[in-house]
Design a protein around this motif. Structure first.
Motif, PDB file in Angstrom:
ATOM      1  N   UNK A   1       0.849  -1.226   0.575  1.00 20.68           N
ATOM      2  CA  UNK A   1       0.060   0.021  -0.335  1.00 20.68           C
ATOM      3  C   UNK A   1       0.654   1.238  -0.006  1.00 20.68           C
ATOM      4  N   UNK A   2       1.951   1.179   0.754  1.00 24.39           N
ATOM      5  CA  UNK A   2       2.638   2.436   0.756  1.00 24.39           C
ATOM      6  C   UNK A   2       3.426   2.380  -0.740  1.00 24.39           C
TER       7      UNK A   2
ATOM      8  N   UNK B   1       1.791   4.025  -3.455  1.00 28.92           N
ATOM      9  CA  UNK B   1       1.526   5.494  -3.965  1.00 28.92           C
ATOM     10  C   UNK B   1       2.765   6.050  -4.142  1.00 28.92           C
TER      11      UNK B   1
ATOM     12  N   UNK C   1       1.899  10.212   2.773  1.00 31.47           N
ATOM     13  CA  UNK C   1       2.515   9.698   3.398  1.00 31.47           C
ATOM     14  C   UNK C   1       1.133   9.948   4.491  1.00 31.47           C
ATOM     15  N   UNK C   2       0.581  10.970   4.375  1.00 35.87           N
ATOM     16  CA  UNK C   2      -1.222  10.234   5.464  1.00 35.87           C
ATOM     17  C   UNK C   2      -2.577  10.355   5.163  1.00 35.87           C
ATOM     18  N   UNK C   3      -2.617   9.458   5.787  1.00 37.96           N
ATOM     19  CA  UNK C   3      -4.516   8.807   5.119  1.00 37.96           C
ATOM     20  C   UNK C   3      -4.383   8.341   2.854  1.00 37.96           C
ATOM     21  N   UNK C   4      -5.430   8.547   3.200  1.00 35.27           N
ATOM     22  CA  UNK C   4      -5.853   8.665   2.169  1.00 35.27           C
ATOM     23  C   UNK C   4      -5.406   8.334   0.788  1.00 35.27           C
TER      24      UNK C   4
END
Lengths: 353, 246
Positions: free
Chosen positions: A266-267, A270, A350-353
């Motif tokens: 998931x990281x 992005x 990096x944060x959320x969504x």
């Protein structure tokens, strides 16, 4: 953070009359030279091509060019000689901007005057700007543009699925798992796409007499090609995730595959969206190579459409239409990549969504 | 527990990275309820030793026994063993794409198959315990270093481990944030958790530790009561190290 209009008014406050004047002069020169000419030519009529020739070689067009040269030369001279004396940064920057615009207007206008006075100019216009030629082919243009997008889209889909598998294999600690993936990736990356298309379609599909259309074969071969590049993008994305993430997941009892699926992937996804979009833009352009295999009428993509239209009309204007078609598809994507990269750098992803 | 009454026993542990021998034959065991503090100069092998306990580092030679099982046996299910051993890292290693609550529930749900509702309840309980219940929906990047590290502790504790490992957990923190993490660890020790702690915090070693191990050059050179060792170190290396850090 100041709003855009506040920043604009602060900037205007810092300008001196001289620097504002030079900026206006330079901007005026470029506006007369390019948008001015375009408006004039369009108003005089774009078809038939003779009307473009007569308007671009008219005394009015020449006077536009001379005005632009005069304004531009004045702006460049004043801007470059006086910018050091400006009291504020905004004033200095607007002097330099005015000078640069003026110089560009001078160069464009001079080049245009020289080019349009040559013997080849009318032939050039006929070759590239015979818009009336497009008329009879326009009906199939949108179909061709759609085919270009579909070819690239489905190829990218194949490329991402296979690419993810190859990337995971390439990251394995075990040589026997890693080796086939590396072999495939290097084989594809080390050979030209044109050769792959020839081997795949001429050699395999036609050679073995398989019942597969050029369109489908094109999607498959482009997809197999994209898989290699996508695998490398995925591999780099996964490797860019800090090793501590995998360790934290494993130390909570997750298996390697669970840790990959819930924590690393998931990281990584992005981070690979910008390079993947880039790869998609390249793929869109590469769809044009399928033209060497020959399409049936309804399956043609943009270049095949343009080539056929050229063959019937002996005029290159369809290529200009194809260029505009490709740009209409790729430019928004290129802008998207830039925006995504900026967002990623700012750390907001990096944060959320 | 192992046959000898210990929770963890390491026997003759060697570890080499290529030609570099990091551990050169380490034996020690930890009894339930002990708070073992590992100190020593950098490069002495403390972190590597700690990480062999949950097999993040596989020893080149030697055996690790945990709770009656030889976990260095190739047939042992390491994933299952790790659910009983919590570890907290120097760099926190929270999952940046998930909020504090989800950081805690992820392994509960996917590894222990706890239901979503039950996992959330346990996560909130753990967050409350460390005083961060109002940060449940905050992402790691929205938390201070000290808060992140406390969430990391809560994440490990939510698995209800029998043993907790701490790998220099305050080394990456700003000085003013160190105390809140040490306090959380002290509370955990007071509650009777078995802990192995690698640290440079000599105050913590003396106050909270029930046993002190001093490592040097891949071996344990001193093993005993923290207060006694600090007062009268037996080994020359220990004296040198303590005089350097204190």
């Amino acid at each position: 953070m100041k709003s855009r209009s506040q920043r604009l008014s602060a900037w205007l406050n810092d300008l001196t009359p001289l620097s504002a004047g030079v900026l206006a002069l330079g901007a005026g020169a470029i506006i007369v030279a390019i948008p001015g000419s375009i408006v004039f030519v369009v108003v005089q009529g774009l078809t038939p091509f003779e009307s473009i020739v007569s308007s671009t070689t008219s005394p009015f067009q020449a006077s536009l060019m001379y005005i632009a040269i005069a304004l531009g030369f004045a702006a460049a001279l004043a801007g470059y000689s006086l910018y050091r004396r400006m009291p504020t940064k905004a004033a200095r920057e607007s002097m330099l901007a005015g000078a640069a615009l003026g110089l560009q207007a001078v160069l464009f206008s001079a080049a245009f005057l020289w080019f349009s006075s040559g013997d080849l100019f009318p032939i050039f216009i006929r070759q590239f700007f015979s818009f009336d030629v497009l008329g009879e082919f326009m009906g199939t243009f949108l179909n061709a543009a759609r085919n270009t997008v579909f070819l690239a889209f489905f190829a990218q889909l194949i490329g991402m699925v296979l690419g993810a598998v190859f990337a995971l294999m390439a990251l394995s600690d075990r040589v026997v798992v890693r080796a086939p993936a590396r072999l495939y990736i290097n084989l594809i990356r080390g050979t030209p796409l044109l050769v792959q298309l020839s081997v795949g379609y001429l050699g395999i599909v036609l050679g073995l007499g398989l019942d597969v259309s050029v369109y489908r074969a094109g999607i498959i071969i482009l997809g197999l090609n994209a898989a290699a590049y996508t695998a490398e993008i995925f591999r780099a994305g996964i490797q860019s995730i800090d090793r501590g993430q995998l360790e934290a997941a494993r130390s909570l009892g997750m298996s390697y595959l669970q840790a990959m699926r819930y924590v690393v992937m998931p990281q990584a996804i992005r981070r690979v969206i910008p390079p993947l979009t880039n790869e998609f833009v390249i793929l869109i352009k590469d769809t044009s190579l399928i033209v060497i295999l020959g399409f049936v009428f309804g399956d043609r993509e943009l270049l095949a459409w343009a080539t056929d239209a050229y063959g019937e009309s002996f005029n290159a204007t369809p290529f200009i239409a194809a260029v505009l078609g490709y740009l209409a598809i790729t430019l928004p994507l290129i802008r998207l990549v830039t925006a995504l990269e900026r967002k990623l750098r700012s750390g907001l992803v990096g944060i959320g969504a | 527990m192992n046959e000898d009454g210990s929770l963890v026993r390491l026997e003759n542990i060697h570890k080499a990275f290529g030609d570099n021998l990091v551990l050169k034959g380490v034996d020690f065991s930890v009894k339930p309820g002990q708070v073992v503090v590992l100190i020593g100069p950098s490069g002495s092998g403390k972190s590597t030793l700690l990480r062999t306990i949950n097999l993040l580092e596989e020893p080149t030679e030697g055996r690790v026994l945990f709770d009656g099982t030889e976990i260095t046996d190739i047939r042992t299910n390491v994933n299952e063993v790790r659910t009983h051993i919590g570890i907290v890292f120097q760099q926190f290693n929270l999952f940046p794409h998930r909020n504090a609550c989800d950081n805690i529930t992820l392994a509960l749900r996917k590894v222990l198959n706890v239901s979503q509702g039950e996992a959330n309840k346990r996560a909130l309980q753990e967050l409350k315990h460390i005083g961060l219940e109002e940060k449940a929906s905050a992402y790691p990047s929205q938390l201070s270093g000290g808060q992140q590290q406390r969430v990391a502790i809560a994440r490990a504790l939510a698995m209800r481990p029998k043993l907790m490992l701490f790998d220099e957990v305050t080394s990456a923190l700003d000085p003013e944030l160190v105390k809140e993490v040490l306090d959380a660890m002290k509370r955990l020790a007071d509650e009777g958790m078995t802990m192995v702690v690698v640290t440079h915090e000599m105050g913590f070693a003396r106050e909270v530790g029930t046993r002190l191990l001093v490592m040097d050059d891949g071996r344990i050179v001193e093993d005993g009561d923290p207060k006694e060792i600090f007062a009268a170190p037996q080994h020359e290396r220990t004296r040198k190290f303590l005089s350097d850090v204190l």
